[in-house]
Design an enzyme around this catalytic site. Sequence first.
Site, short mmCIF file in Angstrom:
data_model
loop_
_atom_site.label_atom_id
_atom_site.label_comp_id
_atom_site.label_asym_id
_atom_site.label_seq_id
_atom_site.Cartn_x
_atom_site.Cartn_y
_atom_site.Cartn_z
N GLY A 46 2.21 -6.83 2.32
CA GLY A 46 3.33 -6.54 1.72
C GLY A 46 3.53 -5.32 1.32
N GLN A 51 6.68 1.66 -3.99
CA GLN A 51 5.06 2.05 -3.63
C GLN A 51 4.93 3.43 -2.87
OE1 GLN A 51 3.79 -2.27 -2.53
NE2 GLN A 51 2.02 -1.49 -3.76
N CYS A 95 -3.51 -4.95 -4.96
CA CYS A 95 -2.28 -4.27 -4.75
C CYS A 95 -2.72 -2.77 -4.38
CB CYS A 95 -1.75 -4.12 -6.11
SG CYS A 95 -0.12 -3.21 -6.17
N LEU A 96 -1.98 -2.60 -2.99
CA LEU A 96 -2.17 -1.20 -2.66
C LEU A 96 -1.95 -0.06 -3.81
CD1 LEU A 96 -0.52 -1.66 0.68
CD2 LEU A 96 -2.82 -1.65 0.63
N HIS A 137 5.00 -11.06 -6.21
CA HIS A 137 4.44 -9.82 -6.26
C HIS A 137 5.16 -8.68 -5.82
CE1 HIS A 137 0.43 -7.24 -6.05
NE2 HIS A 137 1.37 -6.58 -5.43
N GLU A 138 5.77 -8.65 -4.61
CA GLU A 138 6.75 -7.67 -4.14
C GLU A 138 7.87 -7.51 -5.03
OE1 GLU A 138 5.19 -5.80 -2.55
OE2 GLU A 138 3.70 -6.93 -1.52
N HIS A 141 7.37 -5.80 -8.12
CA HIS A 141 7.35 -4.05 -7.86
C HIS A 141 8.87 -3.60 -8.33
CE1 HIS A 141 3.38 -3.01 -6.90
NE2 HIS A 141 3.08 -3.70 -6.08
O1 GNR Z 1 -1.71 -6.40 0.72
C1 GNR Z 1 -1.57 -7.08 -0.35
N1 GNR Z 1 -2.48 -8.26 -0.46
C2 GNR Z 1 -1.88 -9.16 -1.57
C3 GNR Z 1 -2.76 -10.37 -1.60
C4 GNR Z 1 -2.56 -11.24 -2.46
C5 GNR Z 1 -1.53 -11.16 -3.29
C6 GNR Z 1 -0.44 -9.99 -3.14
C7 GNR Z 1 -0.82 -8.96 -2.24
S1 GNR Z 1 0.40 -7.74 -1.89
C8 GNR Z 1 -0.67 -6.51 -1.55
C9 GNR Z 1 0.03 -5.32 -0.90
C10 GNR Z 1 0.92 -4.77 -2.22
O2 GNR Z 1 0.33 -4.09 -2.96
N2 GNR Z 1 2.04 -5.10 -2.07
O3 GNR Z 1 3.06 -4.55 -3.18
NI NI Z 2 1.50 -4.56 -5.00
#
Ligand code: GNR
Ligand code: NI
Length: 173
Positions: A46, A51, A95-96, A137-138, A141
């Site tokens: 995601g 980001q 998270c990236l 999670h997104e 952000h």
């Molecule tokens: O690549 C991603 N893997 C992930 C694994 C578990 C819960 C959430 C994520 S999102 C993350 C990519 C990212 O930072 N998205 O904002």
């Molecule tokens: Ni993230």
Amino acid sequence: MAIREIIILPDKQLRLVSKPIEKVTPQVRKLADDMLETMYDAPGIGLAAIQIAEPVRLITMDLSKKDDEQKQPRVFINPEILSVSEELSVYEEGCLSIPEYYEEVERPATVRIRYLDLDGKVHDEEATGLFATCIQHEIDHLNGVLFVDYLSKLKRDRVMKKFTKAAKQRAIG
Ligand code: GNR
Ligand code: NI
């Protein structure tokens, strides 16, 4: 399409509240394309626009397995959580923007969401499993919230300090 730079902690832009998209213009499609390419390159499942330093309410996602033949790129514009389940589930999140750090986070197991697609069409959907975790999670952000915010202060402070120190080291070179 272009691969864009992903910003990481302690970049303060990650704390911005992203603005709603008023109209699905060609620029919005281009941004979604860049986000998908950046997400696949990373690789991640995601990505939120902030980001790549674009403070707008746009998310890309692909939950297909690595060895799936077909990619399943998804785009969510102005996503909202309509309701959440009482049942919770725990996933190890990453998270990236916080590279190579993983911790378990507890969130609602199921959420109802509403969003627009790239045609401006409204969708109401139920998300469960990894989809539920990832969309929460997104959307976090988009509101300047990071998964480390759900950890103990001790763990969060430790991560913030590590990334602040690494940024200072990079600045010295
Ligand atoms: O690549 C991603 N893997 C992930 C694994 C578990 C819960 C959430 C994520 S999102 C993350 C990519 C990212 O930072 N998205 O904002
Ligand atoms: Ni993230």
